[in-house]
Design a protein around this motif. Structure first.
Motif, PDB file in Angstrom:
ATOM      1  N   LYS A   1     -57.904  -7.645 -30.319  1.00  0.00           N
ATOM      2  CA  LYS A   1     -58.222  -6.198 -29.803  1.00  0.00           C
ATOM      3  C   LYS A   1     -56.950  -5.362 -28.999  1.00  0.00           C
ATOM      4  CE  LYS A   1     -61.340  -2.509 -27.958  1.00  0.00           C
ATOM      5  NZ  LYS A   1     -62.853  -2.244 -27.917  1.00  0.00           N
ATOM      6  N   ILE A   2     -55.981  -5.050 -29.187  1.00  0.00           N
ATOM      7  CA  ILE A   2     -54.728  -3.990 -28.504  1.00  0.00           C
ATOM      8  C   ILE A   2     -55.245  -3.026 -27.027  1.00  0.00           C
ATOM      9  CG2 ILE A   2     -52.783  -2.211 -27.417  1.00  0.00           C
ATOM     10  CD1 ILE A   2     -52.621  -5.353 -29.487  1.00  0.00           C
ATOM     11  N   LEU A   3     -55.754  -3.536 -25.691  1.00  0.00           N
ATOM     12  CA  LEU A   3     -56.014  -2.462 -25.064  1.00  0.00           C
ATOM     13  C   LEU A   3     -54.992  -1.593 -24.220  1.00  0.00           C
ATOM     14  CD1 LEU A   3     -58.977  -4.977 -23.037  1.00  0.00           C
ATOM     15  CD2 LEU A   3     -58.953  -3.668 -24.642  1.00  0.00           C
ATOM     16  N   VAL A   4     -54.230  -1.873 -23.355  1.00  0.00           N
ATOM     17  CA  VAL A   4     -53.718  -1.624 -22.197  1.00  0.00           C
ATOM     18  C   VAL A   4     -51.465  -1.993 -22.443  1.00  0.00           C
ATOM     19  CG1 VAL A   4     -52.725  -0.364 -20.188  1.00  0.00           C
ATOM     20  CG2 VAL A   4     -55.116  -1.336 -20.251  1.00  0.00           C
ATOM     21  N   PRO A   5     -51.527  -1.248 -23.357  1.00  0.00           N
ATOM     22  CA  PRO A   5     -49.890  -2.338 -23.478  1.00  0.00           C
ATOM     23  C   PRO A   5     -49.260  -1.154 -22.447  1.00  0.00           C
ATOM     24  CG  PRO A   5     -50.668  -0.203 -25.403  1.00  0.00           C
ATOM     25  CD  PRO A   5     -51.798  -0.382 -24.190  1.00  0.00           C
ATOM     26  N   THR A   6     -48.554  -2.149 -21.339  1.00  0.00           N
ATOM     27  CA  THR A   6     -47.344  -1.813 -20.362  1.00  0.00           C
ATOM     28  C   THR A   6     -46.578  -1.606 -20.352  1.00  0.00           C
ATOM     29  OG1 THR A   6     -47.216  -2.489 -17.988  1.00  0.00           O
ATOM     30  CG2 THR A   6     -47.880  -3.891 -19.285  1.00  0.00           C
ATOM     31  N   PRO A   7     -45.151  -0.653 -20.216  1.00  0.00           N
ATOM     32  CA  PRO A   7     -43.857  -0.660 -20.336  1.00  0.00           C
ATOM     33  C   PRO A   7     -43.473  -0.971 -19.491  1.00  0.00           C
ATOM     34  CG  PRO A   7     -45.195   1.397 -21.611  1.00  0.00           C
ATOM     35  CD  PRO A   7     -45.946   0.952 -21.026  1.00  0.00           C
ATOM     36  N   TRP A   8     -43.777  -0.961 -18.604  1.00  0.00           N
ATOM     37  CA  TRP A   8     -43.132  -1.296 -16.735  1.00  0.00           C
ATOM     38  C   TRP A   8     -42.772  -3.216 -17.108  1.00  0.00           C
ATOM     39  CZ3 TRP A   8     -45.861   1.157 -12.502  1.00  0.00           C
ATOM     40  CH2 TRP A   8     -45.190   2.537 -12.493  1.00  0.00           C
ATOM     41  N   LEU A   9     -43.635  -3.467 -17.655  1.00  0.00           N
ATOM     42  CA  LEU A   9     -44.376  -5.501 -17.175  1.00  0.00           C
ATOM     43  C   LEU A   9     -43.415  -5.758 -18.541  1.00  0.00           C
ATOM     44  CD1 LEU A   9     -47.306  -5.710 -15.413  1.00  0.00           C
ATOM     45  CD2 LEU A   9     -44.817  -5.900 -14.479  1.00  0.00           C
ATOM     46  N   ASN A  10     -43.256  -4.905 -19.604  1.00  0.00           N
ATOM     47  CA  ASN A  10     -42.945  -5.521 -21.402  1.00  0.00           C
ATOM     48  C   ASN A  10     -44.517  -6.337 -21.738  1.00  0.00           C
ATOM     49  OD1 ASN A  10     -41.348  -5.298 -23.863  1.00  0.00           O
ATOM     50  ND2 ASN A  10     -40.595  -7.209 -23.287  1.00  0.00           N
TER      51      ASN A  10
END
Length: 646
Positions: free
Chosen positions: A123-132
């Motif tokens: 289950k996808i929770l929090v994508p973080t572009p900063w940390l990829n």
């Protein structure tokens, strides 16, 4: 071979060689090889103790963002640049050039990778572009399948911190007389904590934090009137300065306590304790509070983003790393200048109830490059945000005997980040360090921490009342006070970057020439920091009119009039260093009263604006000529000359 051909071949070779170097450089930016192994030994052991059907929260970090050529990379950077808010762009440009204002960390996570994780049952929770990467919820049994994916770089648990709340006793230290009396702003018992770092001196020069945006990460905030929530008198002014609120626990805009009610879709099932917003509201009051005679916050004129990131349960505060990282990304996009974070990460349990199974960031991991929140804090700083974080409080109880490091005093993440200001605590009257309430440095890699220290005991509001006050204790209090004081510097020096503010503070603090591992560079002196360079926004020390505009004014068609006032209005700006009843008057040169406006009570602040439409008390247009504008307050008056041209 002729010299001309040799020269031409040399040029071709150099161009070819340069293209190879550039291609390799782009590849290093766009692709990071997976770790070997993808799950380190400590975390492998952690997972091995769990049942395959147990649910766990994971960080899954990726090798790339689905971009592999320079052309595509530059195109995506341009797309991100075009999406930056004006506030975010301007803040970044204080620290970066236009060419580098966005970078790889700003590009979104590659969505097909998220879809693949979903197909594996995550289950996808929090994508973080900063940390990829992304935080997911999945079963322990699915981890082996996820780590086989070629685009997965690293897997680790999402850390859950449980720490006892800080002391909120009525009197932790005996009250003492404040070092001086401030006549114009009545600070009450809050004077001591502010005078220690010279904040009242800046208030007396007209700096209140106006125009500066502070994001506060905490447990929640009593700032909206509801059946369960009453706004304290000291926060009634702050209500007008809240630009955005978000609950990262429940993904809604309810940041206060709202008990679970199945019939109410707006209620929060996580918020089972009425104390949920207590800590955050007290920290907000230390910055934004304004109740003359009782409490004045360090930046009561600033604007705020309220980020609810931690859960209060009984006597514990539970926080998860992904909430902090998501809040930092959100604050950056919304244009925050400062992050005030009064919680740190150290020992982590696998569930909010604790238990025998835990892992922790030990002292060796506090090296500025290990903890997820530390990496995120440094990335926020690289984008121009001034991150202020608590050093943490030494604990002496034995509530969690399974943690062998629990009673050791060392830094909590992200205070170990190298580009932020970590704040320790000292006695507000004696300036002495207190071993119970403040962790010491250095970091594992030998850097000086904390950067500075401020009052570990602070006078703030009592949240279950609308008129009562109390004392809080811990480096949380010191952090909030310092964060507000930094807003005063940014108001005075709008061109300063976050790193310039940091430099000014540590180079003018009490131990600037001999920092140590207990107080860092010492107790800040914000008056000295203000004059580290000449303020761009000049100070004022009395209630006064600024220059009205446009002047002269025809009051008919001023299409270039700024600030969205009507074309047929003259703008009368003024500054107040005192709270007072305010009245404006306009007289002819012979002393005849033309116009009057009683504005009521205003609090101290800069650049208040009142329009005048060029008409007298009878509603008729005044004739061309010279007039005088008079500002009258309970503390004096100020006069400016204006001209009307018909």
């Amino acid at each position: 071979m002729k010299k001309g051909k040799l020269f031409l071949l040399t040029i071709i070779f150099l161009i070819f060689f340069q293209s190879i170097v550039q291609a390799e450089e782009i590849e290093r930016i766009l692709v990071t090889p997976g770790n070997s192994p993808k799950i380190n030994e400590k975390f492998q052991k952690f997972f091995s103790q769990m049942d395959p059907q147990d649910t766990v929260k994971l960080w899954v970090f990726f090798t790339d963002k689905g971009i592999f050529t320079k052309t595509n990379y530059e195109r995506e950077l341009q797309n991100v640049r075009n999406q930056l808010t004006k506030r975010s762009l301007n803040r970044r440009l204080k620290l970066r050039s236009w060419e580098n204002v966005v970078d790889f960390t700003d590009l979104p996570v590659f969505s097909p990778y998220l879809e693949t994780l979903k197909s594996k049952g995550a289950k996808i929770l929090v994508p973080t572009p900063w940390l990829n990467g992304v935080s997911v919820k999945t079963t322990v049994g699915s981890i082996s399948e996820i780590q086989k994916l070629p685009f997965v770089r690293e897997i680790r648990p999402v850390a859950i911190l449980i720490c006892p709340r800080e002391s909120e006793e009525e009197k932790l230290l005996p009250p003492r007389k404040s070092p001086r009396t401030i006549e114009t702003l009545q600070y009450g018992n809050s004077e001591t904590q502010l005078s220690q770092i010279k904040v009242p001196d800046l208030h007396q020069m007209g700096y209140t934090g106006k125009g500066v945006l502070i994001a506060i990460f905490d447990t929640g905030f009593n700032i909206v009137e509801t059946p369960y929530c009453y706004v304290h008198e000291a926060l009634r002014n702050a209500k007008n300065h809240i630009l955005y609120q978000w609950d990262f626990i429940n993904n809604d805009s309810t940041t206060y306590y709202n008990p679970w009610d199945p019939t109410n879709p707006g209620s929060d099932p996580e918020d089972t304790d009425p104390e949920q917003p207590s800590h955050g509201t007290k920290m907000l009051a230390l910055i934004a509070g304004y109740a003359p005679g009782n409490l004045i916050g360090s930046a009561f004129g600033a604007d705020f983003l309220l980020m609810k990131t931690e859960i209060y349960q009984g006597n514990d505060i539970t926080a998860e790393e992904d909430n902090w990282v998501e809040a930092a990304d959100s604050a950056e996009r919304l244009g925050a200048d400062i992050i005030s974070s009064s919680l740190g990460y150290h020992a982590f349990f696998t569930s909010p109830s604790g238990g025998d199974t835990l892992f922790y960031y030990d002292s060796l991991a506090m090296n500025g490059d290990s903890a997820v929140t530390t990496k995120a804090a440094d990335l926020a700083a690289s984008k121009g945000i001034l991150v202020i974080n608590a050093m943490g409080n030494k604990r002496t109880d034995l509530n969690h005997p399974n943690d062998p490091y629990y009673n050791v005093t060392y830094i909590v993440a992200p205070a170990d980040a190298d580009s932020i200001i970590a704040v320790g605590g000292v006695n507000p009257w004696t300036n002495e360090w207190n071993s119970t309430y403040s962790v010491t440095g250095p970091t594992a890699d030998g850097r000086t921490k904390p950067e500075v220290c401020a009052a570990w005991q602070a006078y703030t509001i009592k949240v279950d009342s609308i008129t009562a006050y109390t004392y809080g204790a811990g480096t949380s209090c010191a952090t909030a006070i310092v964060a507000g004081a930094c807003a005063l510097l940014l108001e005075a020096h709008p061109s300063w970057s976050n790193m310039k503010v940091r430099e000014a503070i540590i180079k003018t603090a009490s131990q600037s020439n001999s920092p140590d591992t207990i107080l860092g560079w010492g107790i800040p002196d914000f008056k000295k920091a203000l004059y580290y360079e000449t303020p761009e926004v000049p100070p004022f020390n009395q209630d006064e009119l600024a220059d009205p505009y446009p002047n002269p004014a025809n009051l008919e068609d001023n299409s270039d009039n700024p600030n969205n006032f009507k074309d047929d209005e003259l703008v009368i700006p003024f500054n107040l260093v005192n709270q007072s009843l305010v009245s404006l008057y306009i007289f002819t040169i012979s002393g005849e009263l033309v116009w009057r406006k009683d504005l009521g009570t205003y609090i101290p602040g800069r650049d208040y604006k009142v329009p005048w439409n060029g008409k007298n008390l009878n509603g008729k247009k005044v004739a061309s000529g010279v007039y005088f504008v008079l500002l009258h307050t309970g503390w004096g008056h100020s006069v400016k000359k204006i001209a009307v041209v018909r």
